[in-house]
Write an enzyme that holds these catalytic residues in place. Sequence first.
Site, PDB file in Angstrom:
ATOM      1  N   GLY A  86       0.828  -1.197   0.000  1.00  0.00           N
ATOM      2  CA  GLY A  86       0.000   0.000   0.000  1.00  0.00           C
ATOM      3  C   GLY A  86       0.858   1.240   0.000  1.00  0.00           C
ATOM      4  O   GLY A  86       2.080   1.180  -0.128  1.00  0.00           O
ATOM      5  N   ASN A  87       0.192   2.378   0.155  1.00  0.00           N
ATOM      6  CA  ASN A  87       0.860   3.663   0.089  1.00  0.00           C
ATOM      7  C   ASN A  87       1.553   3.978   1.412  1.00  0.00           C
ATOM      8  O   ASN A  87       0.884   4.308   2.390  1.00  0.00           O
ATOM      9  CB  ASN A  87      -0.174   4.751  -0.233  1.00  0.00           C
ATOM     10  CG  ASN A  87       0.369   6.149  -0.057  1.00  0.00           C
ATOM     11  OD1 ASN A  87       1.487   6.424  -0.472  1.00  0.00           O
ATOM     12  ND2 ASN A  87      -0.411   7.018   0.564  1.00  0.00           N
ATOM     13  N   GLU A  88       2.865   3.886   1.439  1.00  0.00           N
ATOM     14  CA  GLU A  88       3.678   4.332   2.577  1.00  0.00           C
ATOM     15  C   GLU A  88       3.293   3.660   3.887  1.00  0.00           C
ATOM     16  O   GLU A  88       3.415   4.258   4.954  1.00  0.00           O
ATOM     17  CB  GLU A  88       3.571   5.864   2.727  1.00  0.00           C
ATOM     18  CG  GLU A  88       4.018   6.615   1.483  1.00  0.00           C
ATOM     19  CD  GLU A  88       3.644   8.086   1.530  1.00  0.00           C
ATOM     20  OE1 GLU A  88       3.114   8.544   2.546  1.00  0.00           O
ATOM     21  OE2 GLU A  88       3.888   8.765   0.520  1.00  0.00           O
ATOM     22  N   GLN A  89       2.771   2.442   3.815  1.00  0.00           N
ATOM     23  CA  GLN A  89       2.381   1.780   5.050  1.00  0.00           C
ATOM     24  C   GLN A  89       2.174   0.292   4.811  1.00  0.00           C
ATOM     25  O   GLN A  89       2.216  -0.178   3.686  1.00  0.00           O
ATOM     26  CB  GLN A  89       1.096   2.366   5.589  1.00  0.00           C
ATOM     27  CG  GLN A  89      -0.062   2.183   4.619  1.00  0.00           C
ATOM     28  CD  GLN A  89      -1.213   3.065   4.969  1.00  0.00           C
ATOM     29  OE1 GLN A  89      -1.839   2.852   5.991  1.00  0.00           O
ATOM     30  NE2 GLN A  89      -1.472   4.064   4.138  1.00  0.00           N
TER      31      GLN A  89
END
Lengths: 237, 265
Positions: free
Chosen positions: A200-203
Amino acid sequence: EHLQKEHVSILPGGHVQYTFPEAFFYKPNLWWPNGMGKQSLYNVEISVEVKGFGESDSWSHPFGFRKIESHIDSATGGRLFKVNDQPIFIRGGNWILSDGLLRLSDERYKTDIKFHADMNFNMIRCWGGGLAERPEFYHYCDIYGLLVWQEFWITGDVDGRGDPVSNPDGPLDHDLFMFCARDTVKLLRNHPSLALWVGGNEQVPPDDINTALKNDLKLHPYFQKINETENLTKELS
Amino acid sequence: MAVEMGKTVLDKGWLAARSTEVDLTGVQLTTTHPPAISPAGSPWMEAHVPGTVLATLLKNKLIPDPFYGLENESIIDIADSGREYYTFWFFTSFQCKPMSNQHVNLNFRAINYSGEVYLNGHRRVLPKGMFRRHSLDITDILHPDGQNLLAVIIYPPDHPGRIPPEGGQGGDHEIGKDVATQYVEGWDWIAPIRDRNTGIWDEVSVSVTGPVKIVDPHLVSSFFDGCRRVYLHATTELVNNSASVAECDLNIQVTTELEGNVCLV
């Protein structure tokens, strides 16, 4: 040696998975990212003929021989990539989608992606809040040498952040998420430009999704064994 | 004479209409009452398939272009209109008349978010999820004369959410409860997408095969000796749709184009 014919019997209503004997290539033309060499593509065609019927189905796909490795560098915390054993300095751009009304034509993809190549980029990152990009997108990334970093659909909308606070446990239906993830992998996995799947986005996705993704996307034991053999060969040599 | 094998993309001749303005059922639309754009006052319009509901509305000049100036502000948001407002019927027809030993699939490479398909009066469900393919075996419900009527109703995401007055990153985050694209509630780089990208947003096709179908081949290469020795590993799924044992010859061929139309096998 690049033309094989195998016999298979399938029961009525049957569903089988068949693996061809591996095909050997000596010094094939490799697929390289933009700026490192040519984007050589071979055409792989699979067809099935049924006794008493003739050709029943066929499938073809441009395929590039390339080896992509990456790891997190302990000194910088950045991800380092190698393609065909050569280190590559990544020059990337972020991508959401080509059009907010999803009028995703072949021509538009070609123009957008060529533009990225002309900018001297060698990677596009498909952000987790956008699309799992389409085969036409990947086709032109194959053609123009753009590596693709493809994220699944996890953002600050699904991790308990934000105001108002988002659902902390990802999408409501985790099984549906995994169904979509698996189907998307099957749709895109043969493109040489596909370099990396990211949760996922930055996580990190919720535990169960993250574990399932990592498990499904890990190297098949057969290739794990090949890697070990290769490393052993390197050590011996 | 068998119909030609392979895939036919259905990207032309689609009509669309807001579901609340259509009184007919899917069965009626695909049997006795196929829709038409005329007469004047008909709710049906030319559709943009693949594309979203907003793309169809823009194609018909029923909304301003949301990407110019502040025009997006004049388009009603799904949170205010309700999901029904952006629930649309799509309709097309296609020619297909297979022989008895051929099989036909209707394929949707992606829709957003769920839907129902009606083909010649027969109903099939398209389950939820924006990033999944749907493949329906329609062999037994094709029309004997070869002319087939197809209607699809597409429902928006279950949790389209509401955009706070101050906007913000991901709106109220409700869209994240679905397996759908999340930028559509607006982000720091884009205004909210009013229909949340509802629609048939990727390729629709009809594929004709014989008794055995190839499904999702997987190609992998392994490398040795500094990429001088390379192996191609190919795996595929095979489905036998017939009622008898299929004796198959499975072929794989790898070619590269040398120059013009000259290929090396």
